[in-house]
Write an enzyme that holds these catalytic residues in place. Structure first.
Site, PDB file in Angstrom:
ATOM      1  N   SER A  11       0.827  -1.211   0.000  1.00 58.30           N
ATOM      2  CA  SER A  11       0.000   0.000   0.000  1.00 58.30           C
ATOM      3  C   SER A  11       0.859   1.259   0.000  1.00 58.30           C
ATOM      4  CB  SER A  11      -0.934  -0.030   1.219  1.00 58.30           C
ATOM      5  OG  SER A  11      -1.589  -1.239   1.342  1.00 58.30           O
TER       6      SER A  11
ATOM      7  N   HIS B 142      -7.516  -5.759  -1.313  1.00 61.48           N
ATOM      8  CA  HIS B 142      -6.403  -4.824  -1.169  1.00 61.48           C
ATOM      9  C   HIS B 142      -5.113  -5.582  -0.934  1.00 61.48           C
ATOM     10  CE1 HIS B 142      -4.122  -1.332  -0.317  1.00 61.48           C
ATOM     11  NE2 HIS B 142      -4.127  -1.459   0.999  1.00 61.48           N
TER      12      HIS B 142
ATOM     13  N   ASP C 128      -8.602  -3.742  -6.707  1.00 62.28           N
ATOM     14  CA  ASP C 128      -8.165  -3.268  -5.393  1.00 62.28           C
ATOM     15  C   ASP C 128      -8.817  -1.912  -5.146  1.00 62.28           C
ATOM     16  OD1 ASP C 128      -6.738  -2.007  -3.272  1.00 62.28           O
ATOM     17  OD2 ASP C 128      -4.927  -3.128  -3.734  1.00 62.28           O
TER      18      ASP C 128
END
Length: 510
Positions: free
Chosen positions: A226, A480, A452
């Protein structure tokens, strides 16, 4: 713009909250305390005391070792003070140890320390644990490192869950949001001090190189999820010759503006919500009926209804649209949590706010006793405010709000006007966002998931193209991030690269 957290540890917290599999850490017996001898490198004399420090590791339970490193408070003036960087590691389980693998779960504001300590098997698989010392660290401003501090629990409750009477987007609403933001920023400055202006990602990337050196590694081996992909990409741009084996999973696009990020995330969560509804409507016990579009309309009306008539939870807090929005997006991070989202919608439709608050509390790190487990909200804001440019001109914000509503009719309106928080922050950014090419860096894997919601696939495509040595790995699915939570194709590709240096000849399209 309001932004949701690009945070793999959010998914880990969600799994722990709802009892998903794959997040229980298994460890070896306690190792003996040890030291890490830094590699010898030529650095600026002012930085020599930091790069030459020796880390002392102590047992901290379940086979883990913990230590603390010192980094300059201000990398442009190393003599003005230092910050602590908290570290935890599980030593390699085999004599074939390659080196240290530093892991960052994202955020910004996510604790890599807790990610490794509490969710090791979720962070990395057994093959990586065998071949690397798995190292979690809290970046500057975060968690157990020298941290951003703002509010106590009661004040944080009001900041996160308090209701605003004026209708969203009106002059009165904007004025109240500006006061809330200014008060929060002032508290952060008063309780944090000089650190508040030094928690930008460039400074954290310099810290990353320091950690590499004091861990005794000549090259950085790194797994960033991320927001951690942005930290890794910034590192690669600053230190291309020090890049070892680097995997960036759930990528951010370094060249995207603040509004670009918000708009793309809004579209990502809108797409994930529609995917959830398609699955829900095809099954049993779905709280919605009709078409996906019908259900999206119901959710939009539900968000508006709790603003008009907030629902009081059993602890006395009132559920408005902002908290309900958080409770909706949290389960969208992983498709395995969709049943929990159905339960939440069902309860809210019956006038019960407790499940929604349970999800919002988990997202924000709020515990049952009303205290907070971490400072992720404070750090998230402080880091983002230094990493992007912001503008709270009402006309500009309203134009952007209209664009967000057009791009994502249900999600977009609740991600608008977020510039207010950072436009009223005590420190302004000095960063120019742009592409990162990292010429001369070793091959870097960029992993992207096609649906995502938090870090949409287009960002992974963009980052892989920007990096001169970037290699895209596509996971065709939901959720994700992909490594260690999708399929064998992704896992084997990442493991073979990190362990053996095998770079896929082409995107395996897992």
């Amino acid at each position: 713009m309001k932004r949701t957290r690009a945070f793999a540890a959010v998914a880990a917290a969600l799994a722990l909250t709802i009892g998903l599999s794959g997040c229980v850490s298994l460890f070896l017996p306690d190792p003996a305390p040890s030291t890490s001898v830094p590699v010898s490198e030529k650095v600026d004399p002012a930085l020599a005391p930091f790069y030459s420090q020796t880390l002392t590791w102590s047992n901290c339970g379940s086979g883990l070792q913990c230590s603390t490193a010192k980094a300059p408070l201000d990398w442009s003036d190393p003599g003005v003070g230092s910050v602590d960087l908290a570290l935890v590691r599980q030593p390699s389980t085999d004599s074939s140890r390659i080196g240290s693998l530093l892991v960052n779960p994202g955020g910004p504001g996510g604790s890599g320390y807790d990610f490794v300590k509490d969710s090791l098997d979720y962070a990395v698989d057994k093959r990586l644990q065998k071949n690397f010392d798995i190292v979690g660290f809290d970046p500057r401003g975060v968690g157990r490192s020298t941290a951003v501090k703002c509010y106590g629990p009661a004040e944080m409750d009001e900041y996160l869950f308090g209701l605003v009477d004026a209708p969203r987007g009106t002059d009165a609403w904007i004025a109240e949001q500006e006061k809330i933001a200014a008060d929060f920023g002032a508290a952060c400055q008063a309780n944090t001090g000089a650190l508040l202006g030094e928690v930008d990602t460039v400074s954290a990337a310099h810290d990353l190189d320091l950690l590499r050196a004091v861990l005794g590694d000549t090259q950085l081996h790194y797994l960033g999820y991320s927001y951690g992909t942005y930290l890794g990409a910034v590192y690669a741009g600053l230190y291309p010759d020090k890049v070892g084996r680097m995997v960036l999973d759930g990528a951010l696009d370094p060249s995207a503006s603040n509004f670009d990020v918000t708009r793309t995330q809004a579209q990502g969560f809108e797409s994930a919500l529609r995917a959830y509804l398609k699955d829900c409507l095809a099954g049993e016990d779905c709280p919605f009926d009709g078409t996906v579009d019908d259900a999206m309309g119901t959710i939009h009306a539900l968000l508006e209804s709790v603003d008009a008539s907030p629902i009081t939870a059993s602890d006395g807090r009132q559920l408005g649209s902002s908290t309900l929005f958080t409770a909706i997006i949290f389960p969208l991070y992983q498709a395995g949590a969709w049943p929990v989202l159905s339960d939440m919608f069902t309860s809210v439709m019956h006038g019960d706010a407790d499940t929604a608050f349970k999800l919002a509390d988990a997202y924000n790190g709020r515990l049952e006793d009303g205290t907070y487990s971490d400072n992720s909200t404070e750090a998230f804001t402080a880091i983002n405010c230094l990493d992007y440019s912001y503008n709270d001109d009402p006309a500009a914000m309203r134009a952007q709000a209209a664009e967000l509503a057009a791009a994502a009719p249900v999600i977009g309106p609740f991600m608008s006007f977020g510039d207010i928080s950072c436009a009223n922050w005590p420190h302004k950014t000095t960063v120019e966002r742009g592409e990162i090419h990292a010429p001369g860096a070793a091959p870097i894997l960029v992993v992207g998931t096609t649906n995502d919601p938090a870090t949409p696939y287009s960002w992974a495509v963009s980052l892989a193209k920007q990096l001169e040595s970037g290699h895209l790995v596509t996971y065709e699915g939901e959720g994700h991030t992909a490594y260690n939570k999708s399929n064998a194709c992704v896992n084997d590709t990442v493991d073979d690269y990190l362990i053996n240096g095998t770079v896929p000849a082409a995107d395996p399209k897992c």
